[in-house]
Design a protein around this motif. Structure first.
Motif, PDB file in Angstrom:
ATOM      1  N   VAL A  23     -43.015  10.041   1.142  1.00 32.57           N
ATOM      2  CA  VAL A  23     -41.557   9.903   1.103  1.00 32.57           C
ATOM      3  C   VAL A  23     -41.195   8.786   2.071  1.00 32.57           C
ATOM      4  CG1 VAL A  23     -39.326  10.989   1.528  1.00 32.57           C
ATOM      5  CG2 VAL A  23     -41.189  12.335   0.547  1.00 32.57           C
ATOM      6  N   VAL A  24     -40.581   7.734   1.564  1.00 37.75           N
ATOM      7  CA  VAL A  24     -40.205   6.583   2.387  1.00 37.75           C
ATOM      8  C   VAL A  24     -38.768   6.772   2.849  1.00 37.75           C
ATOM      9  CG1 VAL A  24     -39.922   4.084   2.459  1.00 37.75           C
ATOM     10  CG2 VAL A  24     -41.791   5.083   1.137  1.00 37.75           C
ATOM     11  N   ASN A  25     -38.557   6.769   4.165  1.00 45.43           N
ATOM     12  CA  ASN A  25     -37.217   6.984   4.727  1.00 45.43           C
ATOM     13  C   ASN A  25     -36.905   5.871   5.724  1.00 45.43           C
ATOM     14  OD1 ASN A  25     -35.667   9.540   6.859  1.00 45.43           O
ATOM     15  ND2 ASN A  25     -34.752   7.992   5.579  1.00 45.43           N
ATOM     16  N   PHE A  26     -36.533   4.702   5.190  1.00 46.01           N
ATOM     17  CA  PHE A  26     -36.137   3.579   6.025  1.00 46.01           C
ATOM     18  C   PHE A  26     -34.621   3.546   6.175  1.00 46.01           C
ATOM     19  CE2 PHE A  26     -40.074   0.701   5.247  1.00 46.01           C
ATOM     20  CZ  PHE A  26     -40.832   1.578   5.989  1.00 46.01           C
ATOM     21  N   ALA A  29     -46.848  12.479   3.109  1.00 44.84           N
ATOM     22  CA  ALA A  29     -46.438  11.915   4.398  1.00 44.84           C
ATOM     23  C   ALA A  29     -44.988  11.461   4.316  1.00 44.84           C
ATOM     24  CB  ALA A  29     -47.331  10.737   4.776  1.00 44.84           C
ATOM     25  N   ILE A  30     -44.315  11.479   5.458  1.00 45.13           N
ATOM     26  CA  ILE A  30     -42.979  10.892   5.585  1.00 45.13           C
ATOM     27  C   ILE A  30     -43.147   9.586   6.344  1.00 45.13           C
ATOM     28  CG2 ILE A  30     -40.633  11.176   6.462  1.00 45.13           C
ATOM     29  CD1 ILE A  30     -41.166  14.209   6.515  1.00 45.13           C
ATOM     30  N   LEU A  31     -42.706   8.485   5.757  1.00 46.61           N
ATOM     31  CA  LEU A  31     -42.827   7.176   6.395  1.00 46.61           C
ATOM     32  C   LEU A  31     -41.466   6.711   6.865  1.00 46.61           C
ATOM     33  CD1 LEU A  31     -44.433   4.576   7.086  1.00 46.61           C
ATOM     34  CD2 LEU A  31     -43.901   3.769   4.771  1.00 46.61           C
ATOM     35  N   VAL A  32     -41.311   6.522   8.180  1.00 46.65           N
ATOM     36  CA  VAL A  32     -40.077   5.996   8.749  1.00 46.65           C
ATOM     37  C   VAL A  32     -40.361   4.631   9.361  1.00 46.65           C
ATOM     38  CG1 VAL A  32     -39.092   8.274   9.167  1.00 46.65           C
ATOM     39  CG2 VAL A  32     -40.447   7.183  10.956  1.00 46.65           C
ATOM     40  N   GLU A  33     -39.305   3.963   9.799  1.00 47.96           N
ATOM     41  CA  GLU A  33     -39.446   2.570  10.209  1.00 47.96           C
ATOM     42  C   GLU A  33     -39.746   2.386  11.687  1.00 47.96           C
ATOM     43  OE1 GLU A  33     -37.014  -1.610   9.401  1.00 47.96           O
ATOM     44  OE2 GLU A  33     -36.078   0.324   9.040  1.00 47.96           O
TER      45      GLU A  33
END
Length: 615
Positions: free
Chosen positions: A319-322, A275-279
């Motif tokens: 994948v954390v994309n903050f 998963a791609i995690l955005v804010e």
């Protein structure tokens, strides 16, 4: 459902497993009654997945997944057995028995939840229709300026809340009673005694829309049903309220348990295995529209344990994309810490300064984002670089500070072997040559014992107790600068929330922390500085050490999770007491006492289930 076992057997007898599996997997004939295809549960290029029509079962010779039609639906949809029975029945056109309830109260609660879901669906349709009206031209212009096409707007059911505060109210008034309207979180009202005009009107007339002159983003549960909204203001004056206004928590919406866009992304997450995690929600929508269908958002809040468990049902890779700004980096670290504890395989995507995912894709394009995604760093590589940036390791003092920054993250890693490997890597990357420092680092990593100020046994606190002590003892937190990020609650006061829970529920009665907590409650009620209380040296030192724990921001979710932990502890303690009392009642052959105690045990276990507390 009434007699679920009999109904499930009837459904299984009528179900065609080849037809149902064929809706998810491309099958080809491989024998008289055998069908084969690529396994949907792991990546493969050669078909090892088989379905047997005669025996009505499936099996994968690659990953050993197998079972009947219900097992397949449970696994592919990530749902429970009763839900799988219902899904198969619906696919086969088998009438589903009417749901029955044990009590009238259960029936009332189910009807109430159904009403809340219905009013949110009605509100969503209302907002969608309003966006098409001439008065919403500025809202459409805003959405188009953010690069959203008509197709994306329709796909995410984005709408517009008009300035008039009575239009939504009047649209739903005849369909829902006042209790549903008030509990939905869609409306505000003034107390009659505070409003002479309202006092002459009916209670419903006093209601007015909470969301006005805002672009409305629906928030859906895992099944795709609308349960809440985020409204982005289009006004520029000071009276317009926060930039982003979220629905309050309701019986159908708890923000710490919901991931934005999971309903649309779950299938892609399962297939791509990450998963791609955005804010933010706009980040999520833009990334999704750009073709990255496995993206979800935390809606501006730090990741919670409940969200991690929910996501873990579909993949343990993320994948954390903050945002790369200071607040974004801090949010990423809080989320990383929890995901590490939940044994996720994590990478971190860091974009250029000044770019969030939404702006990056709009300015630099889809290919640039895809390339950045492919070059995401492993989470500990990211953390080590953060440590070196925040605390340059050119001096012994800098190395110690960098080491202390990394230690809490190492200690959260579940695997002792992995912790030890990273201890060696950190020693090398930070240039720590001292054998003493290496030994201490390895000891801290392998023991997972967080470094804290030692105090006598009576003053030691559980993690949940430390959070509440910190909330009560912290001052001026409620006056921190407001943020324009999505999901931020400008009215949150950690001390007030902790005081409410602790005085309403008395969760610490009988614990070693109760005297200290009682003193802090008194200080809060009288507006006193906690450090001015007549405490002994141990308690004063304990408060000081707790207040120094600023690695995790005090948020509503953090306080709520601490309270939930204490509730669980209290319930489990009472369940243990009940077990002993039941045994004693059995020994005495006291049937009345046994019945009363067993009923209390059932109620406690039901309370745990309702509150989402695992045993």
């Amino acid at each position: 459902m009434a007699q679920p076992g009999d109904f499930a057997a009837n459904v299984k007898q009528q179900a065609d497993i080849v037809r149902i599996v064929g809706e998810y997997v491309k099958l080809r004939k491989a024998g008289a009654q055998n069908y084969s295809g690529l396994c949907p549960f792991h990546q493969e290029k050669t078909a090892s997945f088989s379905v047997h029509a005669g025996n009505q079962f499936f099996h994968c010779f690659g990953c050993n997944a197998g079972g009947d039609v219900f097992t397949f639906i449970q696994k592919i949809e990530n749902i429970t057995f009763p839900e799988a029975v219902r899904v198969v029945a619906e696919k086969m056109g088998i009438p589903i028995p009417k749901v029955t309830y044990a009590t009238q109260e259960e029936a009332r609660q189910a009807k109430h939840r159904g009403g809340l879901l219905d009013i949110h669906e009605r509100a969503c349709a209302f907002f969608e229709a309003q966006l098409k009206r001439p008065e919403a031209a500025h809202a459409r212009e805003y959405l188009h300026s953010r690069g959203l096409t008509a197709e994306v707007i329709a796909d995410f059911r984005i709408g517009f809340a008009p300035e008039a505060g009575f239009l939504l109210r009047d649209a739903v008034r005849g369909q829902f009673d006042e209790e549903i309207m008030r509990e939905s979180g869609l409306f505000s009202w003034k107390d009659k005694e505070q409003s002479p005009v309202a006092s002459r009107q009916s209670p419903q007339t006093a209601l007015y829309s909470k969301f006005r002159n805002r672009v409305m983003f629906p928030i859906c549960n895992e099944q795709g049903k609308v349960i809440a909204f985020t409204g982005r203001t289009l006004a520029t004056d000071e009276k317009s309220g926060p930039k982003y206004l979220n629905s309050p928590e309701t019986p159908i919406y708890s923000k710490s348990r919901v991931l934005f866009n999971l309903d649309k992304a779950k299938e892609a997450i399962r297939k791509l295995e990450y998963a791609i995690l955005v804010e933010g929600q706009m980040d999520c929508i833009t990334v999704f529209a750009a073709g990255f269908k496995n993206v979800i958002a935390s809606s501006g809040t730090a990741f919670t344990e409940a969200q991690a468990r929910l996501l873990g049902r579909f993949s343990k890779k993320i994948v954390v994309n903050f945002d790369p700004d200071t607040a974004g980096a801090a949010a990423a670290e809080r989320s990383l810490a929890l995901l590490v504890s939940e044994d996720f395989e994590i990478k971190v995507l860091t974009l250029e300064a000044g770019f969030d995912p939404d702006l990056y894709i709009r300015r630099k394009g889809v290919n640039a984002y895809s390339d950045a995604l492919a070059h995401s760093n492993k989470y500990f590589d990211y953390l080590i670089e953060r440590a070196r940036t925040l605390h340059p390791v050119r001096t012994p003092e800098g190395k110690v500070k960098a080491l202390n920054y990394l230690l809490p993250h190492i200690q959260r890693i579940p695997s002792r072997i992995v912790r030890d490997e990273w201890a060696n890597e950190i020693s090398h990357r930070l240039g720590i040559e001292s054998s003493v420092l290496r030994q201490e680092l390895r000891h801290a990593a392998t023991s997972r014992a967080a470094a804290r100020v030692n105090a006598p046994a009576r003053a030691q606190l559980a993690d949940a107790e430390r959070v509440l002590v910190r909330a009560l003892a912290s001052r001026d937190l409620a006056h921190a600068a407001d943020s324009s990020r999505e999901g931020v609650d400008p009215d949150f006061d950690a001390a007030r929330q902790a005081h409410y829970f602790l005085t309403e529920e008395r969760l610490l009665d009988g614990s070693s922390a109760q005297p200290l907590i009682d003193a802090l409650l008194t200080a809060h009620e009288q507006g006193l500085d906690p450090m001015s209380l007549p405490l002994d040296d141990n308690d004063r030192r304990l408060i000081a050490s707790v207040l120094m724990e600023d690695h995790e921001e005090l948020t509503p979710e953090l306080v709520e999770n601490a309270v939930r932990s204490l509730r669980k502890r209290a319930i489990l303690r009472r369940l243990d007491e009940l077990q002993q009392q039941i045994k004693e009642a059995e020994r005495r052959k006291d049937l009345a006492a046994q019945t009363r105690l067993l009923q209390e045990r059932v109620q406690l276990r039901r309370a745990m289930t309702t509150a989402g507390i695992s045993s």
